[in-house]
Scaffold this motif. Structure first.
Motif, PDB file in Angstrom:
ATOM      1  N   GLN A 195      13.949   0.212   3.781  1.00 39.76           N
ATOM      2  CA  GLN A 195      14.082   0.168   2.346  1.00 39.76           C
ATOM      3  C   GLN A 195      13.425  -0.780   1.679  1.00 39.76           C
ATOM      4  O   GLN A 195      13.937  -1.888   1.664  1.00 39.76           O
ATOM      5  N   LEU A 196      12.395  -0.570   0.948  1.00 40.60           N
ATOM      6  CA  LEU A 196      11.711  -1.688   0.166  1.00 40.60           C
ATOM      7  C   LEU A 196      12.094  -1.658  -1.389  1.00 40.60           C
ATOM      8  O   LEU A 196      11.818  -0.377  -1.894  1.00 40.60           O
ATOM      9  N   SER A 197      12.298  -2.684  -2.120  1.00 34.16           N
ATOM     10  CA  SER A 197      12.534  -2.520  -3.235  1.00 34.16           C
ATOM     11  C   SER A 197      11.665  -3.503  -4.236  1.00 34.16           C
ATOM     12  O   SER A 197      11.483  -4.405  -3.834  1.00 34.16           O
ATOM     13  N   VAL A 198      10.869  -2.768  -5.136  1.00 35.16           N
ATOM     14  CA  VAL A 198       9.670  -3.653  -5.903  1.00 35.16           C
ATOM     15  C   VAL A 198      10.356  -3.857  -7.260  1.00 35.16           C
ATOM     16  O   VAL A 198      10.718  -2.806  -7.912  1.00 35.16           O
ATOM     17  N   LYS A 199      10.642  -5.162  -7.520  1.00 36.21           N
ATOM     18  CA  LYS A 199      11.337  -5.310  -8.868  1.00 36.21           C
ATOM     19  C   LYS A 199      10.517  -6.384  -9.857  1.00 36.21           C
ATOM     20  O   LYS A 199       9.671  -7.197  -9.491  1.00 36.21           O
ATOM     21  N   PRO A 200      10.415  -5.927 -11.029  1.00 34.84           N
ATOM     22  CA  PRO A 200       9.685  -6.792 -12.177  1.00 34.84           C
ATOM     23  C   PRO A 200      10.303  -7.966 -12.224  1.00 34.84           C
ATOM     24  O   PRO A 200      11.685  -8.083 -12.314  1.00 34.84           O
TER      25      PRO A 200
ATOM     26  N   SER B 165      10.642   2.198  -2.169  1.00 34.38           N
ATOM     27  CA  SER B 165       9.781   2.691  -1.176  1.00 34.38           C
ATOM     28  C   SER B 165      10.411   2.739   0.092  1.00 34.38           C
ATOM     29  O   SER B 165      10.971   1.757   0.790  1.00 34.38           O
ATOM     30  N   VAL B 166      10.284   3.743   0.838  1.00 34.91           N
ATOM     31  CA  VAL B 166      10.624   3.691   2.206  1.00 34.91           C
ATOM     32  C   VAL B 166       9.698   3.671   3.115  1.00 34.91           C
ATOM     33  O   VAL B 166       8.608   4.557   3.236  1.00 34.91           O
ATOM     34  N   MET B 167       9.424   2.657   3.888  1.00 40.02           N
ATOM     35  CA  MET B 167       8.425   2.418   4.907  1.00 40.02           C
ATOM     36  C   MET B 167       9.066   3.101   6.506  1.00 40.02           C
ATOM     37  O   MET B 167      10.044   2.605   6.852  1.00 40.02           O
ATOM     38  N   THR B 168       8.069   3.724   6.937  1.00 46.03           N
ATOM     39  CA  THR B 168       8.504   4.359   8.087  1.00 46.03           C
ATOM     40  C   THR B 168       7.390   3.807   9.156  1.00 46.03           C
ATOM     41  O   THR B 168       6.117   3.913   9.077  1.00 46.03           O
ATOM     42  N   LEU B 169       7.749   3.024  10.263  1.00 46.07           N
ATOM     43  CA  LEU B 169       7.188   2.703  11.391  1.00 46.07           C
ATOM     44  C   LEU B 169       7.209   3.453  12.565  1.00 46.07           C
ATOM     45  O   LEU B 169       8.261   3.959  12.937  1.00 46.07           O
ATOM     46  N   THR B 170       6.293   4.248  12.960  1.00 50.38           N
ATOM     47  CA  THR B 170       6.237   5.181  14.117  1.00 50.38           C
ATOM     48  C   THR B 170       5.452   4.611  15.173  1.00 50.38           C
ATOM     49  O   THR B 170       4.122   4.247  15.028  1.00 50.38           O
ATOM     50  N   ALA B 171       6.128   4.460  16.434  1.00 51.67           N
ATOM     51  CA  ALA B 171       5.369   3.908  17.593  1.00 51.67           C
ATOM     52  C   ALA B 171       4.991   5.243  18.628  1.00 51.67           C
ATOM     53  O   ALA B 171       5.890   6.136  18.687  1.00 51.67           O
ATOM     54  N   ASN B 172       3.860   5.113  19.177  1.00 51.95           N
ATOM     55  CA  ASN B 172       3.410   6.128  20.094  1.00 51.95           C
ATOM     56  C   ASN B 172       3.115   5.519  21.504  1.00 51.95           C
ATOM     57  O   ASN B 172       2.021   5.090  21.636  1.00 51.95           O
ATOM     58  N   LYS B 173       3.924   5.335  22.477  1.00 53.50           N
ATOM     59  CA  LYS B 173       3.568   4.777  23.632  1.00 53.50           C
ATOM     60  C   LYS B 173       3.050   3.116  23.504  1.00 53.50           C
ATOM     61  O   LYS B 173       2.247   2.903  24.511  1.00 53.50           O
ATOM     62  N   THR B 174       3.723   2.654  22.493  1.00 51.99           N
ATOM     63  CA  THR B 174       3.201   1.239  22.337  1.00 51.99           C
ATOM     64  C   THR B 174       3.672   0.367  23.455  1.00 51.99           C
ATOM     65  O   THR B 174       4.953   0.354  23.805  1.00 51.99           O
ATOM     66  N   PRO B 175       3.039  -0.724  24.176  1.00 45.43           N
ATOM     67  CA  PRO B 175       3.596  -1.392  24.974  1.00 45.43           C
ATOM     68  C   PRO B 175       4.561  -2.173  24.779  1.00 45.43           C
ATOM     69  O   PRO B 175       4.785  -2.683  23.488  1.00 45.43           O
ATOM     70  N   GLU B 176       5.585  -2.595  25.504  1.00 46.11           N
ATOM     71  CA  GLU B 176       6.897  -3.155  25.256  1.00 46.11           C
ATOM     72  C   GLU B 176       6.531  -4.922  24.633  1.00 46.11           C
ATOM     73  O   GLU B 176       5.567  -5.304  25.352  1.00 46.11           O
ATOM     74  N   GLY B 177       7.182  -5.209  23.912  1.00 45.39           N
ATOM     75  CA  GLY B 177       6.756  -6.815  23.425  1.00 45.39           C
ATOM     76  C   GLY B 177       7.283  -6.813  21.973  1.00 45.39           C
ATOM     77  O   GLY B 177       7.780  -5.770  21.335  1.00 45.39           O
ATOM     78  N   LYS B 178       7.032  -8.090  21.462  1.00 45.50           N
ATOM     79  CA  LYS B 178       7.515  -8.416  20.221  1.00 45.50           C
ATOM     80  C   LYS B 178       5.894  -8.741  19.270  1.00 45.50           C
ATOM     81  O   LYS B 178       5.186  -9.451  19.864  1.00 45.50           O
ATOM     82  N   TYR B 179       5.624  -7.902  18.179  1.00 45.90           N
ATOM     83  CA  TYR B 179       4.342  -8.132  17.505  1.00 45.90           C
ATOM     84  C   TYR B 179       4.697  -8.322  16.233  1.00 45.90           C
ATOM     85  O   TYR B 179       5.730  -7.987  15.535  1.00 45.90           O
ATOM     86  N   ASN B 180       3.710  -9.144  15.406  1.00 49.35           N
ATOM     87  CA  ASN B 180       3.755  -9.683  14.179  1.00 49.35           C
ATOM     88  C   ASN B 180       2.934  -9.050  13.564  1.00 49.35           C
ATOM     89  O   ASN B 180       1.547  -8.833  13.894  1.00 49.35           O
ATOM     90  N   PHE B 181       3.144  -8.475  12.156  1.00 47.24           N
ATOM     91  CA  PHE B 181       2.175  -7.980  11.414  1.00 47.24           C
ATOM     92  C   PHE B 181       2.623  -8.248   9.858  1.00 47.24           C
ATOM     93  O   PHE B 181       3.438  -9.100   9.678  1.00 47.24           O
ATOM     94  N   TYR B 182       1.961  -7.602   8.946  1.00 51.92           N
ATOM     95  CA  TYR B 182       2.183  -7.925   7.508  1.00 51.92           C
ATOM     96  C   TYR B 182       2.393  -6.545   6.620  1.00 51.92           C
ATOM     97  O   TYR B 182       1.682  -5.682   6.713  1.00 51.92           O
ATOM     98  N   VAL B 183       3.463  -6.745   5.468  1.00 52.12           N
ATOM     99  CA  VAL B 183       3.552  -5.718   4.667  1.00 52.12           C
ATOM    100  C   VAL B 183       2.987  -6.146   3.603  1.00 52.12           C
ATOM    101  O   VAL B 183       3.159  -7.440   3.060  1.00 52.12           O
ATOM    102  N   THR B 184       1.939  -5.564   3.193  1.00 60.56           N
ATOM    103  CA  THR B 184       1.080  -6.055   1.828  1.00 60.56           C
ATOM    104  C   THR B 184       1.527  -5.181   0.486  1.00 60.56           C
ATOM    105  O   THR B 184       1.947  -4.105   0.547  1.00 60.56           O
ATOM    106  N   ASP B 185       1.369  -6.277  -0.796  1.00 58.09           N
ATOM    107  CA  ASP B 185       1.419  -5.404  -1.978  1.00 58.09           C
ATOM    108  C   ASP B 185       0.240  -5.880  -2.791  1.00 58.09           C
ATOM    109  O   ASP B 185      -0.396  -7.219  -2.693  1.00 58.09           O
ATOM    110  N   SER B 186      -0.210  -5.125  -3.600  1.00 62.07           N
ATOM    111  CA  SER B 186      -1.321  -5.448  -4.570  1.00 62.07           C
ATOM    112  C   SER B 186      -1.067  -4.800  -6.023  1.00 62.07           C
ATOM    113  O   SER B 186      -0.448  -3.741  -6.114  1.00 62.07           O
TER     114      SER B 186
END
Length: 254
Positions: free
Chosen positions: A66-71, A105-126
């Motif tokens: 659950q992401l919260s966008v605050k002014p 906003s509710v962010m849903t991450l869905t994996a489909n046969k993703t190889p095991e491991g730790k991955y870095n990525f970004y949530v972006t806003d504009s």
């Protein structure tokens, strides 16, 4: 005497008029009124996104944040959320994807046969006129608790049997709900989805076992291997009368 009094009164009124004219004229410069104080500039819109954090999910599965966008300041405008540099096999969705702060906003991450491991990525806003901001997070892909969930759907069985020869046809594979690492193959050898056999998966050595079992008047038994995308089984099919007695090799692929 009355005339003298009137003259003095007229003189006083004339002098007062001159003072007023001089005062009005002194308030002008070049024919324009003097400018007033500068207006206060409008405060620029700013905001923050809370709730971005590291998380984990199985190779097939989903997790919600659950992401919260605050002014923070200024007049609020539309803010849009997204994700960048996602690992292969992972999708992100936002409900809602955009809104005027404050909103959740509710962010849903869905994996489909993703190889095991730790991955870095970004949530972006504009937002309009503010460019894109990145919020780093990590997603750990855990191994399957039940490897059978990797096989769910329609597959093609391509087999070559000692009596009937080569052929291809669709089968349906699904996990057995009450077992770990057990699958059902509907249409195995027979082409009819009304008949099925079960097989057990061993994730440690990626082998598959078809225990001795009867279905539709014939007995099946086999061994094979599997990976994320296919199953290969060598098996025998025998009936009690001896009319059917063949060995087959089958490959199951989506």
């Amino acid at each position: 005497m009355a005339k003298a009094l009137r003259n003095r009164l007229n003189t006083a009124l004339a002098m007062a008029a001159l003072v007023v004219i001089a005062s009005v004229t002194g308030c002008k410069k070049g024919g324009d009124e003097e400018p007033g104080p500068d207006p206060t500039p409008q405060e620029l819109f700013s905001y923050k996104v809370d709730g971005v954090r590291d998380t984990s999910v199985e190779r097939i599965g989903e997790v919600r944040l659950q992401l919260s966008v605050k002014p923070l300041a200024g007049k609020s405008d539309v803010v849009k959320l997204n994700a960048a540099d996602l690992p292969l096999g992972v999708k992100a969705s936002f409900t809602p994807q955009s809104g005027v702060p404050p909103f959740v906003s509710v962010m849903t991450l869905t994996a489909n046969k993703t190889p095991e491991g730790k991955y870095n990525f970004y949530v972006t806003d504009s937002a309009r006129g503010k460019g894109i901001s990145n919020h780093p997070m990590s997603l750990t892909i855990r191994p399957y608790v039940n490897f059978a969930v990797a096989f769910n759907g329609t597959y093609t069985e391509a087999h070559n049997c000692s009596q009937s020869g080569p052929t291809e046809f669709p089968v349906y594979i699904e996990p057995v709900p009450t077992y770990i690492n057990r699958i059902i193959i509907k249409g195995f050898w027979t082409k009819s989805w009304s008949q099925s056999i079960f097989a057990d998966l061993n994730p440690q050595n990626k082998t598959v076992n078809v225990p001795v079992q009867k279905a539709g008047g014939v007995t099946y038994q086999g061994l094979g291997t599997f990976n994320d995308n296919e199953i290969v089984i060598n098996y025998t099919v025998v009936d009690s009368s001896g009319l059917v007695n063949e060995s087959c090799q089958a490959t199951f692929k989506q």
